[in-house]
Design an enzyme around this catalytic site. Structure first.
Site, PDB file in Angstrom:
ATOM      1  N   HIS A 203      77.679  35.626  87.050  1.00 15.99           N
ATOM      2  CA  HIS A 203      77.857  34.634  85.981  1.00 15.99           C
ATOM      3  C   HIS A 203      78.866  33.531  86.314  1.00 15.99           C
ATOM      4  CE1 HIS A 203      81.613  36.639  85.250  1.00 15.99           C
ATOM      5  NE2 HIS A 203      81.927  35.753  84.331  1.00 15.99           N
TER       6      HIS A 203
HETATM    7  N1  UDP Z   1      79.685  42.824  80.071  1.00 18.75           N
HETATM    8  C1  UDP Z   1      78.908  43.351  79.042  1.00 18.75           C
HETATM    9  N2  UDP Z   1      77.576  43.061  79.016  1.00 18.75           N
HETATM   10  C2  UDP Z   1      76.965  42.275  79.963  1.00 18.75           C
HETATM   11  C3  UDP Z   1      77.760  41.751  81.006  1.00 18.75           C
HETATM   12  C4  UDP Z   1      79.124  42.034  81.026  1.00 18.75           C
HETATM   13  O1  UDP Z   1      79.399  44.074  78.163  1.00 18.75           O
HETATM   14  O2  UDP Z   1      75.757  42.071  79.881  1.00 18.75           O
HETATM   15  C5  UDP Z   1      81.116  43.152  80.088  1.00 18.75           C
HETATM   16  C6  UDP Z   1      81.640  43.615  81.438  1.00 18.75           C
HETATM   17  O3  UDP Z   1      81.481  44.992  81.578  1.00 18.75           O
HETATM   18  C7  UDP Z   1      83.092  43.166  81.412  1.00 18.75           C
HETATM   19  C8  UDP Z   1      83.113  42.027  80.408  1.00 18.75           C
HETATM   20  O4  UDP Z   1      81.832  41.981  79.797  1.00 18.75           O
HETATM   21  O5  UDP Z   1      83.919  44.154  80.860  1.00 18.75           O
HETATM   22  C9  UDP Z   1      83.505  40.696  81.004  1.00 18.75           C
HETATM   23  O6  UDP Z   1      82.670  40.345  81.971  1.00 18.75           O
HETATM   24  P1  UDP Z   1      82.451  38.856  82.438  1.00 18.75           P
HETATM   25  O7  UDP Z   1      81.702  39.041  83.699  1.00 18.75           O
HETATM   26  O8  UDP Z   1      81.826  38.021  81.397  1.00 18.75           O
HETATM   27  O9  UDP Z   1      83.895  38.187  82.642  1.00 18.75           O
HETATM   28  P2  UDP Z   1      85.086  38.357  83.653  1.00 18.75           P
HETATM   29  O10 UDP Z   1      85.390  39.805  83.791  1.00 18.75           O
HETATM   30  O11 UDP Z   1      84.699  37.741  84.963  1.00 18.75           O
HETATM   31  O12 UDP Z   1      86.195  37.598  83.001  1.00 18.75           O
END
Ligand code: UDP
Length: 353
Positions: A203
């Site tokens: 993402h």
């Molecule tokens: N996540 C979720 N559903 C999804 C994709 C990600 O619940 O379909 C969760 C993931 O497990 C993580 C959180 O969302 O704990 C944040 O993920 P993201 O990749 O958006 O952001 P980042 O960690 O890079 O800030």
């Protein structure tokens, strides 16, 4: 004692939930939650808060979909109004979003003490808006809650010992959350799992907005999927980019983004995680899964140093080679993130101020 917590995105609510549940154990602390609206999320209905056992926001500022400057500016203005009305002893901010920075700036000008959770993290990539938000928030805070030793070292290297700022190594609130939600995990409906599978997420703008990187990642994924099923929950925005670039995804199991409890289920039952997400790299570790990180750098260096995680960037050969040949450390019992006491340490420290 009164605390105003500033949140702007679903992951921030999930992380802050652990601290809110801890605060709720202390009658003398009142928490007021402000949702800036930064990441509009239709999945954040009442059901989300009930299911995740986290308190609903007291204020909704509904600020979203603007440029960085306009968004941060509007947030500062609206958060300032809330702070003047609520007169908290502390503002609590999390992570590295524009909401984090706006909460910190509004509070600092009003001389309200600021606690920053997930402080001290650095990617050393100043092109990332998150990096700017982290550095500036750390500098105006009163107390910095650092998840890891490397975060503490980063602050030392930037001269934070010379500032009147308390630095605490408290562990990672995501570990608290992972422990809490582990037993609540639920299987996504209508998903057929054929046994062994890889859970993948992509993402980050550095991958989705770069044609060469995105194409190379998908070439690697398609090849790997000949061997092992790849489940890829994909945001509609990324889906659209892939369609426009005519990228082949026929080998992959692409599904809509899933709720957090379903995500935990998918991690727990996977054999390997491949991701460019920060949070998911740690969640893989919490649930004892190796991780290939589709980025050139990571804030979670201890995972790489201890060989639970390997960085491949968007390099097709490196991704495939890591999948086939990398021997990951399997001793997941190492305590890198505080073992689930991070929220407790935060609340104890805030009470002591
Ligand atoms: N996540 C979720 N559903 C999804 C994709 C990600 O619940 O379909 C969760 C993931 O497990 C993580 C959180 O969302 O704990 C944040 O993920 P993201 O990749 O958006 O952001 P980042 O960690 O890079 O800030």
């Amino acid at each position: 004692m009164k605390i105003v917590t500033i949140l702007g995105a679903r992951p921030q609510f999930i992380k802050a939930g652990s601290v809110s549940r801890e605060i709720a154990k202390h009658d003398q602390i009142q928490e007021i939650i402000v949702h800036t609206g930064q990441h509009f999320d239709k999945n954040m209905s009442d059901i989300f808060f009930d299911e995740m056992k986290i308190p609903k926001p007291d204020y909704n500022l509904n600020i979203s979909g603007l440029s960085h400057g306009a968004m941060t500016g509007q947030m500062i203005e609206k958060i300032e109004e809330v702070l003047i009305k609520e007169k908290p002893d502390f503002t609590l901010v999390y992570g590295d979003t524009n909401s984090t920075l706006a909460g910190a700036l509004a509070s600092s000008k009003l001389h309200i003490k600021i606690a920053h959770v997930e402080a001290g993290l650095r990617s050393f990539n100043m092109k990332m808006p998150e990096e700017i938000n982290r550095i500036l928030t750390d500098r105006v805070s009163t107390v910095l809650f650092c998840p890891t030793q490397s975060a503490i070292e980063n602050l030392k290297n930037e001269g934070f010992e010379n500032f009147d700022i308390k630095v605490v190594k408290n562990g990672d609130v995501m570990q608290d959350g992972a422990n809490f939600y582990s037993n609540l995990a639920k299987k996504p409906k209508d998903l057929t799992l054929s046994g062994k599978y890889i859970l993948c997420t992509i993402h980050r703008a550095e991958n989705t907005d770069d044609k060469t990187r995105l194409t190379d990642i998908f070439k690697a994924l398609n090849e790997i999927a000949n061997d092992t099923q790849i489940i890829l929950p994909l945001h509609p925005r990324t889906k659209k980019i892939i369609k426009n670039l005519n990228i082949n995804t026929k080998n992959l199991t692409i599904i809509d983004p899933v709720g957090y409890l379903e995500m935990i289920y998918l991690i727990k039952n996977s054999n390997l995680v491949m991701t460019d997400s920060g949070g998911l790299q740690k969640e893989a570790f919490f649930f004892k899964k190796p991780c290939i990180t589709l980025r050139d750098e990571t804030e979670w260096v201890e995972l790489v140093e201890n060989n639970f995680n390997t960085l491949t960037g968007a390099n097709r050969e490196k991704i495939i080679n890591s999948f086939k040949n990398h021997k990951f450390n399997q001793n997941f019992n190492l305590n890198l993130y505080g073992g689930g006491e991070a929220s407790k340490v935060i609340v104890e420290n805030l009470k002591a101020f």
